[in-house]
Design an enzyme around this catalytic site. Structure first.
Site, short mmCIF file in Angstrom:
data_model
loop_
_atom_site.label_atom_id
_atom_site.label_comp_id
_atom_site.label_asym_id
_atom_site.label_seq_id
_atom_site.Cartn_x
_atom_site.Cartn_y
_atom_site.Cartn_z
N LYS A 66 0.81 -1.23 0.00
CA LYS A 66 0.00 0.00 0.00
C LYS A 66 0.84 1.28 0.00
CE LYS A 66 -4.31 -1.80 1.91
NZ LYS A 66 -5.36 -1.64 2.91
N ASN A 87 -4.92 2.09 -1.85
CA ASN A 87 -5.55 0.76 -2.00
C ASN A 87 -6.27 0.63 -3.35
OD1 ASN A 87 -8.00 2.12 -1.67
ND2 ASN A 87 -8.88 0.48 -0.44
N ASP A 102 -10.34 2.96 1.94
CA ASP A 102 -10.56 2.21 3.18
C ASP A 102 -11.32 3.01 4.25
OD1 ASP A 102 -9.45 -0.25 2.50
OD2 ASP A 102 -7.43 0.29 3.17
N GLY A 125 -6.12 1.61 18.01
CA GLY A 125 -5.12 1.36 16.98
C GLY A 125 -4.72 2.65 16.31
N ALA A 126 -3.50 2.68 15.78
CA ALA A 126 -3.02 3.88 15.08
C ALA A 126 -2.24 3.47 13.84
CB ALA A 126 -2.16 4.72 16.02
N GLY A 127 -2.57 2.32 13.27
CA GLY A 127 -1.90 1.84 12.05
C GLY A 127 -2.56 2.41 10.81
N ALA A 129 -5.02 1.39 8.80
CA ALA A 129 -6.49 1.42 8.72
C ALA A 129 -7.05 2.50 9.65
CB ALA A 129 -7.06 0.05 9.07
N ILE A 212 -12.95 -3.95 12.47
CA ILE A 212 -12.76 -3.89 11.02
C ILE A 212 -12.25 -5.21 10.46
CG2 ILE A 212 -12.37 -1.41 11.14
CD1 ILE A 212 -9.44 -2.00 10.30
N GLY A 235 -16.43 -6.33 10.12
CA GLY A 235 -15.67 -5.66 9.07
C GLY A 235 -16.12 -5.93 7.65
P1 NDP Z 1 -1.05 -1.91 10.76
O1 NDP Z 1 0.04 -2.90 10.83
O2 NDP Z 1 -0.83 -0.64 10.01
O3 NDP Z 1 -1.48 -1.48 12.27
C1 NDP Z 1 -1.57 -2.42 13.29
C2 NDP Z 1 -2.14 -1.80 14.56
O4 NDP Z 1 -2.30 -2.88 15.50
C3 NDP Z 1 -1.25 -0.76 15.24
O5 NDP Z 1 -2.04 0.18 15.90
C4 NDP Z 1 -0.47 -1.62 16.25
O6 NDP Z 1 -0.01 -0.92 17.40
C5 NDP Z 1 -1.55 -2.57 16.69
N1 NDP Z 1 -0.96 -3.78 17.25
C6 NDP Z 1 -0.21 -4.70 16.61
N2 NDP Z 1 0.17 -5.69 17.45
C7 NDP Z 1 -0.37 -5.36 18.66
C8 NDP Z 1 -0.35 -5.99 19.95
N3 NDP Z 1 0.28 -7.16 20.16
N4 NDP Z 1 -1.03 -5.39 20.96
C9 NDP Z 1 -1.70 -4.23 20.77
N5 NDP Z 1 -1.75 -3.59 19.57
C10 NDP Z 1 -1.08 -4.15 18.54
O7 NDP Z 1 -2.31 -2.70 10.19
P2 NDP Z 1 -3.58 -2.11 9.38
O8 NDP Z 1 -4.07 -0.90 10.10
O9 NDP Z 1 -3.26 -1.99 7.94
O10 NDP Z 1 -4.64 -3.30 9.49
C11 NDP Z 1 -5.18 -3.68 10.75
C12 NDP Z 1 -6.28 -4.72 10.53
O11 NDP Z 1 -7.34 -4.18 9.78
C13 NDP Z 1 -5.83 -5.97 9.75
O12 NDP Z 1 -6.30 -7.12 10.44
C14 NDP Z 1 -6.51 -5.85 8.42
O13 NDP Z 1 -6.82 -7.10 7.86
C15 NDP Z 1 -7.78 -5.09 8.79
N6 NDP Z 1 -8.33 -4.32 7.65
C16 NDP Z 1 -9.63 -4.55 7.28
C17 NDP Z 1 -10.17 -3.88 6.19
C18 NDP Z 1 -11.59 -4.16 5.76
O14 NDP Z 1 -11.90 -3.88 4.59
N7 NDP Z 1 -12.48 -4.63 6.61
C19 NDP Z 1 -9.39 -2.89 5.41
C20 NDP Z 1 -8.03 -2.68 5.93
C21 NDP Z 1 -7.53 -3.40 7.01
P3 NDP Z 1 1.49 -0.32 17.47
O15 NDP Z 1 1.41 1.03 16.83
O16 NDP Z 1 1.77 -0.26 18.93
O17 NDP Z 1 2.39 -1.26 16.74
#
Ligand code: NDP
Length: 274
Positions: A66, A87, A102, A125-127, A129, A212, A235
């Site tokens: 992405k 995306n 998204d 979350g702050a990733g 999505a 999601i 989701g």
């Molecule tokens: P990212 O890798 O960008 O973000 C992951 C997030 O999860 C961060 O906030 C991270 O926190 C947190 N995280 C990871 N491991 C842990 C842990 N052990 N404990 C607590 N927090 C944790 O992923 P995306 O945002 O791209 O995707 C996230 C989910 O969303 C995926 O499962 C994906 O499949 C789903 N998704 C669904 C969509 C849909 O159409 N329904 C579309 C896009 C995504 P930290 O910052 O601390 O690492």
């Protein structure tokens, strides 16, 4: 000439996008097909050049490409630029421009629950999505959004950028009852005996809990929220609406999302709840 579209990712065999778009092409009388293509990170540039040479009309981009696709494209729109992730790629003549559907896909799904923009929202979350969702919520008038994340610094940064608030996890857990909508965007807590990303002990009955993740269709987060008397949203809606917005960008047509949510839900073996 028959048009063709694609989704590129690694892995890609699990993708439901071909089923979704091929169904919509058929329903709308469009002579086109949608192909999943497995592209490893080291082959991304070559794969994109091949797509161009073979005249792809548009394509979706999923993990892990992405961000990496951005420098290869002829440009990105404001949404993709803000999210720093693409995306959906749209062809205009010889140019390929990136977009991101998204965040808006999630908000479209949320609006099917008739949630009010006056709601107090907690985003977990702050990733990637969460980033798209936080900006899309703001664009659609949700003015009270708080972000909490394992790595608090990332929550603070995203909150600053998107005009939201941030809260450390322990405080969010304590104040969970203050929120009307809680959105889970991490991929943790899916395995047996794995802790949820946040304790739901203090969640209020009647709160809308949204996850999601759509596979499994009812995540442990949604199961616990349901036991606590919450409304839930899985989701599937986000997946279908992000696809519908991409489909409209490619064809100018709005596809049928209700039937598609049913179809994908049946495919995944669960019940769509909103
Ligand atoms: P990212 O890798 O960008 O973000 C992951 C997030 O999860 C961060 O906030 C991270 O926190 C947190 N995280 C990871 N491991 C842990 C842990 N052990 N404990 C607590 N927090 C944790 O992923 P995306 O945002 O791209 O995707 C996230 C989910 O969303 C995926 O499962 C994906 O499949 C789903 N998704 C669904 C969509 C849909 O159409 N329904 C579309 C896009 C995504 P930290 O910052 O601390 O690492």
């Amino acid at each position: 000439m028959k048009k063709w579209y694609a989704v590129i990712g690694d892995p890609i065999s699990h993708s439901l996008s071909p089923l979704m778009h091929d169904t919509w092409f058929k329903e709308n009388g469009i002579d086109a097909t949608f192909i999943p293509i497995h592209v490893e990170p080291s082959n991304l540039k070559q794969a994109f050049e091949s797509l161009q040479t073979l005249g792809v009309s548009g394509f979706n981009v999923t993990l892990p490409h992405k961000q990496a696709i951005i420098p290869l494209l002829d440009g990105v729109d404001d949404t993709a630029s803000m999210m720093d992730a693409v995306n959906t790629v749209v062809r205009g003549g010889k140019l390929y421009k990136g977009s991101n559907t998204d965040g808006d896909g999630f908000v479209e799904s949320l609006l099917t629950t008739e949630s009010s923009p006056d709601s107090k929202v907690l985003l977990i979350g702050a990733g990637g999505a969460a980033r798209g969702i936080s900006f899309a919520l703001k664009r659609r008038g949700f003015g009270d959004v708080t972000i909490t994340n394992r790595t608090h610094r990332r929550a603070e940064e995203l909150a600053d950028e998107s005009g939201s608030k941030s809260m450390v996890k322990a405080e969010a857990e304590k104040k969970l009852g203050d929120f009307d909508i809680i959105i889970q965007t991490t991929s943790v807590g899916l395995a047996e005996n794995e802790a949820l990303p946040i304790s739901l002990q203090n969640i209020r009955a009647g709160t809308l809990a949204a996850d999601i993740v759509y596979n499994p269709i009812k995540t442990p987060f949604l199961k616990v929220a349901e036991e606590k008397g919450c409304k839930t949203l899985n989701g599937v809606g986000m997946f279908v609406y992000q696809g519908a917005i991409a489909f409209e960008k490619w064809t100018g047509l709005k596809p049928d999302t209700d039937n598609m949510i049913q179809m994908i839900t049946e495919k995944l073996g669960g019940t769509y709840v909103n």
